[in-house]
Design an enzyme around this catalytic site. Structure first.
Site, PDB file in Angstrom:
ATOM      1  N   GLU A 111      35.184 -11.158 -62.367  1.00  0.00           N
ATOM      2  CA  GLU A 111      33.980 -11.980 -62.230  1.00  0.00           C
ATOM      3  C   GLU A 111      33.057 -11.435 -61.138  1.00  0.00           C
ATOM      4  OE1 GLU A 111      35.331 -16.070 -61.931  1.00  0.00           O
ATOM      5  OE2 GLU A 111      35.536 -16.180 -64.095  1.00  0.00           O
ATOM      6  N   GLU A 119      40.221 -15.195 -69.711  1.00  0.00           N
ATOM      7  CA  GLU A 119      40.721 -16.376 -69.007  1.00  0.00           C
ATOM      8  C   GLU A 119      40.312 -17.606 -69.797  1.00  0.00           C
ATOM      9  OE1 GLU A 119      39.267 -16.579 -64.990  1.00  0.00           O
ATOM     10  OE2 GLU A 119      40.184 -14.694 -64.411  1.00  0.00           O
TER      11      GLU A 119
END
Ligand code: NAG
Length: 424
Positions: free
Chosen positions: A152, A232
């Site tokens: 991220e 995820e």
């Protein structure tokens, strides 16, 4: 190498086993992964070995296998393995995102950027870690199919492409050209803008509440071809101090998983088992919100490794897409009531100072940080004599978030308040 490969390819037509050099790759034409040439889709779950006592690893992995997963995902937390510089791989999230606190001893370091001091530390750590991983890559006969390079990064302020390029070169130099390297970002173009880079396969992450078409659409924007990957998929959510335990509906998780698998997507469930943030390894979220010791995550396996309704619901969904192992699922661990545990007060911190700080106090004009004191975790006792008599109630604050977490304030041994980040 090329010649050997060529011969193998030709021989594959006749006897595959003779030339079974293991391979794992991206297929941009068929929008999938290929394992030994065959279409491959992972249905995976996250398990962090640092959050589970070692004696339970096998039980938890077996439960994951019995749920029908064909892969697992794990982090390798840098701070856990290199607690002080050079003390590499002393094996026994996360806290500062998994980065070691000692990086901050260089005052103006910019973490996760091409800051030369940061890169030097990264090169050293990866120079130790990646060669240890290399034999375990699928290509080399091991179980590792893909390696994630950043996490991220598009949500981080720096947006430093030189840094990501540096990481790409570093990983390639240690792991070779064949391994599938990837990044993960929130499923939105604003995240992917700084997180995705050529040479690293861009994947997305999102939970059961997201619009799947839109989320994978974001991945397709940066990766027009190749496998769909949700790196995820949130089975639950993390807890924060002062808030109720996070709960995510089983039906919602099962329904979203089903839809993603129906699209042929690769899914990693984060977490499949959350576990425990032992010691001081719990971190805080941003905007600042401390996490508790438990990392249960409302995952399909509880913090204690127990089976849940969510576990069996997920298993039923996976069953529709691949043959899952037969046989009994290992049961939840037995529980024992310990009865009432009485605690005895021994000493106050002030009473025990000789034991707690046998080298005596550190004296300085201004309060020193934990890093200055070479202490990454735990407590520091700061004491001073006020230059004036504050007989009236006086607000106390610590400028520039000098208190990052929490401080108990007492005057002449009497507790008077708590000082927290952003508060006075
Ligand atoms: C989901 O996203 C797609 C693509 O952006 C859009 O066409 C669709 O209307 C959305 N569905 C819902 C239920 O919002």
């Amino acid at each position: 190498m090329t010649l050997v490969r060529l011969i193998c390819l030709l021989m594959l037509l006749f006897v595959q086993t003779l030339c079974a050099a293991p391979s794992f790759s991206l297929d941009y034409n068929a929008d999938c992964f290929r394992k030994d040439g065959e279409r491959f889709r992972f249905i995976s779950g996250s398990i962090h070995y640092s959050r589970i006592p070692r004696i339970y690893w096998k039980d938890r992995l077996l439960k994951m296998y019995m749920a029908g997963l064909n892969a697992i995902q794990t982090y390798i937390p840098w701070n856990y393995h290199e607690e002080s510089p050079g003390m590499s791989l002393y094996l026994w999230e996360w806290e500062m995102g998994g980065l070691p606190a000692w990086l901050l001893s260089k005052k103006d370091i910019v973490l996760r950027s091409s800051d030369p001091d940061y890169l030097a530390a990264v090169d050293k750590w990866m120079g130790k870690l990646l060669p240890m991983m290399q034999p375990y890559l699928y290509q080399n006969g091991g179980p590792i199919i893909t390696v994630q390079v950043e996490n991220e990064y598009g949500s981080y302020f720096a947006c430093d492409y030189n840094y990501i390029r540096h990481l790409t070169r570093l990983f390639r130099s240690h792991l070779g050209e064949d391994v599938v390297l990837f990044t993960t970002d929130g499923a939105g173009l604003n995240y992917l803008k700084c997180g995705a880079i050529q040479g690293l396969y861009a994947t997305v992450d999102f939970g059961p509440g997201s619009n799947i078409t839109a989320a994978f659409g974001a991945q397709r924007h940066v990766e027009p071809h190749g496998p769909l990957v949700n790196s995820e998929f949130y089975t639950g959510w993390l807890d924060h101090w002062g808030s109720r335990h996070s709960v995510v509906s089983t039906d919602l998780v099962a329904k979203s998983l089903n839809q993603q698998l129906a699209m042929g997507a690769n899914v990693n469930m984060y977490m499949f088992i959350g576990g425990t943030n032992f010691g001081y390894w719990n971190g805080a979220n941003s905007p600042y919100s401390a996490q508790p010791t438990s990392y249960d995550y409302d995952a399909p396996l509880t913090e204690a490794g127990d089976l849940t309704k969510k576990y069996f619901a997920i298993r039923e969904v996976i069953k529709m897409y691949r043959k899952i192992p037969e046989g009994p699922v290992p049961p939840s661990t037995p529980k024992y009531a310990y009865g009432t545990v009485t605690m005895k007060k021994l000493q106050t911190v002030a009473d025990a100072l000789e034991i707690l700080s046998f080298s005596g106090p550190v004296k300085s004009t201004h309060p020193q940080t934990f890093i200055d004191l070479n202490q990454a975790y735990g407590y520091v006792l700061y004491r001073t004599t006020l230059p004036v008599d504050c007989s009236e109630p006086t607000p106390l604050s610590s400028p520039l978030n000098g208190v990052h977490d929490r401080a108990y304030v007492s005057v002449d041994g009497v507790a008077v308040g708590i000082l927290e980040r952003n508060k006075s």
